[in-house]
Design a protein around this motif. Structure first.
Motif, mmCIF file in Angstrom:
data_model
loop_
_atom_site.group_PDB
_atom_site.id
_atom_site.type_symbol
_atom_site.label_atom_id
_atom_site.label_comp_id
_atom_site.label_asym_id
_atom_site.label_seq_id
_atom_site.Cartn_x
_atom_site.Cartn_y
_atom_site.Cartn_z
ATOM 1 N N ARG A 81 0.857 -1.004 -0.106
ATOM 2 C CA ARG A 81 -0.038 -0.033 0.161
ATOM 3 C C ARG A 81 0.769 1.367 0.088
ATOM 4 O O ARG A 81 0.271 2.467 -0.267
ATOM 5 C CB ARG A 81 -0.870 0.096 1.285
ATOM 6 N N ALA A 90 -4.858 1.451 0.411
ATOM 7 C CA ALA A 90 -4.163 1.961 -0.973
ATOM 8 C C ALA A 90 -4.722 3.252 -1.713
ATOM 9 O O ALA A 90 -6.082 3.360 -1.284
ATOM 10 C CB ALA A 90 -4.105 0.847 -1.974
ATOM 11 N N GLY A 119 -7.179 5.438 -3.966
ATOM 12 C CA GLY A 119 -8.292 5.029 -4.822
ATOM 13 C C GLY A 119 -8.889 5.969 -5.660
ATOM 14 O O GLY A 119 -8.211 6.978 -5.949
ATOM 15 N N PHE A 121 -10.127 0.234 -10.958
ATOM 16 C CA PHE A 121 -11.369 0.463 -10.068
ATOM 17 C C PHE A 121 -12.060 1.561 -10.687
ATOM 18 O O PHE A 121 -11.661 2.243 -11.563
ATOM 19 C CB PHE A 121 -10.712 0.919 -8.768
ATOM 20 N N ARG A 179 -6.417 3.400 -12.530
ATOM 21 C CA ARG A 179 -5.464 2.525 -11.714
ATOM 22 C C ARG A 179 -4.313 3.462 -11.295
ATOM 23 O O ARG A 179 -3.858 4.464 -12.307
ATOM 24 C CB ARG A 179 -4.734 1.559 -12.848
ATOM 25 N N ASP A 184 -14.326 2.725 -6.484
ATOM 26 C CA ASP A 184 -13.458 2.016 -5.741
ATOM 27 C C ASP A 184 -13.697 0.512 -5.896
ATOM 28 O O ASP A 184 -13.260 -0.469 -5.492
ATOM 29 C CB ASP A 184 -13.097 2.186 -4.333
ATOM 30 N N TRP A 204 -13.418 -2.870 -7.913
ATOM 31 C CA TRP A 204 -12.702 -3.492 -8.827
ATOM 32 C C TRP A 204 -13.500 -4.134 -9.932
ATOM 33 O O TRP A 204 -14.176 -5.099 -9.511
ATOM 34 C CB TRP A 204 -11.708 -4.145 -8.292
ATOM 35 N N THR A 231 -10.395 -7.036 -4.875
ATOM 36 C CA THR A 231 -9.319 -6.267 -4.739
ATOM 37 C C THR A 231 -8.057 -7.110 -5.022
ATOM 38 O O THR A 231 -7.787 -7.914 -4.350
ATOM 39 C CB THR A 231 -9.211 -5.504 -3.714
ATOM 40 N N ARG A 245 -4.301 -8.049 -5.080
ATOM 41 C CA ARG A 245 -2.917 -8.205 -4.318
ATOM 42 C C ARG A 245 -2.234 -6.960 -4.427
ATOM 43 O O ARG A 245 -1.914 -6.177 -3.569
ATOM 44 C CB ARG A 245 -1.995 -9.439 -4.160
ATOM 45 N N ARG A 246 -1.925 -6.765 -5.521
ATOM 46 C CA ARG A 246 -1.020 -5.579 -6.210
ATOM 47 C C ARG A 246 -1.969 -4.523 -6.793
ATOM 48 O O ARG A 246 -2.229 -4.705 -7.932
ATOM 49 C CB ARG A 246 -0.013 -5.839 -7.045
ATOM 50 N N GLN A 247 -2.440 -3.504 -6.072
ATOM 51 C CA GLN A 247 -3.287 -2.535 -6.325
ATOM 52 C C GLN A 247 -2.513 -1.354 -7.200
ATOM 53 O O GLN A 247 -3.208 -0.645 -8.020
ATOM 54 C CB GLN A 247 -4.071 -1.800 -5.207
ATOM 55 N N TYR A 248 -1.047 -1.332 -7.208
ATOM 56 C CA TYR A 248 -0.559 -0.134 -8.121
ATOM 57 C C TYR A 248 0.070 -1.021 -9.287
ATOM 58 O O TYR A 248 0.461 -1.980 -9.447
ATOM 59 C CB TYR A 248 0.397 0.474 -7.305
#
Length: 267
Positions: A28, A125, A127, A184, A197, A225, A227, A261, A263-266
């Motif tokens: 995050r 994280a 959003g 998202f 993203r 937010d 996904w 959501t 695991r890797r949001q970025y």
């Protein structure tokens, strides 16, 4: 704050960093490749805290006085040479012999705040709110020389990759291929949902959104937010980002589905 309190705060901070690093919580805040450095930094803080506590809590060493040596109380003036009349100076005390105590700045207690943030109130994280406050990251002209898309139908690409090809390559490297993107939902400039993203170079502090307009089978009734996974084709439609007046590419949506959501949001 004395040395022992400093060591305890340092120990908590190092433990919080290690805990975040061995779980997915650190994703995050920073990129995935920085995990080894975070673990090393947390362990270094823990070692420094343990060594400080050991030094502060170890028993005081006794000094042997040879037989026949002058007695401190009887033969040496109180307080030692140059300190007559002020009483004996005790080694290791926090006083300077004049009745004044030495204390570390109280601002050191602020170090406990990031510890509480990591252990108790870890923020989510970035959003849709962050995406709405910042302009799209694709605001500068880039070289439009992109390799062909990988095999597959649909081919899975990142939001950044599609947006770059659509905006700077005019969709030439996409052609008529179907693509699949994950991002998202955020509110667009006209109130319609867009796909976004967050991308970052190092950590969440430099996170910037990549935004995609949606046309065709546009998702409806989804909260910000949420996904989703979108399957579609290149669209030559362009919009404008009201934050920095940069162009926003679109995608022609053929189908979409809500997903958990990642695991890797970025990106």
């Amino acid at each position: 704050m004395n040395r022992q309190a400093q060591a305890v705060v340092l120990l908590l901070l190092g433990g919080a960093v290690v805990r975040a690093s061995v779980t997915d919580l650190y994703l995050r805040y920073v990129k995935e490749g920085l995990r080894p450095f975070l673990i090393a930094a947390g362990l270094l803080l823990i070692v420094a805290a343990v060594m400080t506590l050991w030094y502060e809590l170890r028993p005081a060493a006794r000094v042997a006085v040879p037989a026949g040596s002058p007695d401190v109380a009887g033969d040496v003036p109180a307080g030692g040479p140059g300190n007559a009349g002020h009483g004996p100076a005790v080694a290791g005390s926090e006083h300077d012999g004049h009745g004044h105590g030495h204390h570390e700045p109280r601002v050191g207690w602020l170090l406990i705040l990031p510890v509480l943030g990591l252990l108790l109130v870890a923020p989510p994280a970035l959003g849709s709110y962050a995406a709405g406050q910042a302009g799209t990251a694709l605001a500068s002209q880039q070289q439009s020389d992109y390799p062909p898309l990988p095999d597959g139908d649909p081919v899975q690409v990142s939001v950044l990759d599609y947006a770059s090809r659509a905006l700077f390559d005019k969709g030439a490297s996409i052609g008529g291929r179907r693509v699949m993107l994950t991002g998202f939902v955020a509110a667009g400039p006209d109130g319609q949902p867009i796909l976004a993203r967050m991308v970052m170079s190092c950590c969440a502090a430099d996170g910037r959104p990549v935004k995609l307009g949606l046309t065709g089978d546009v998702p409806a009734g989804l909260a910000n937010d949420t996904w989703i996974e979108v399957t579609g084709r290149y669209s030559d439609r362009l919009g404008r980002d009201p934050v920095n007046d940069a162009e926003i590419p679109f995608i022609e949506v053929e189908s979409w589905r809500q997903v958990p959501t990642p695991r890797r949001q970025y990106e």
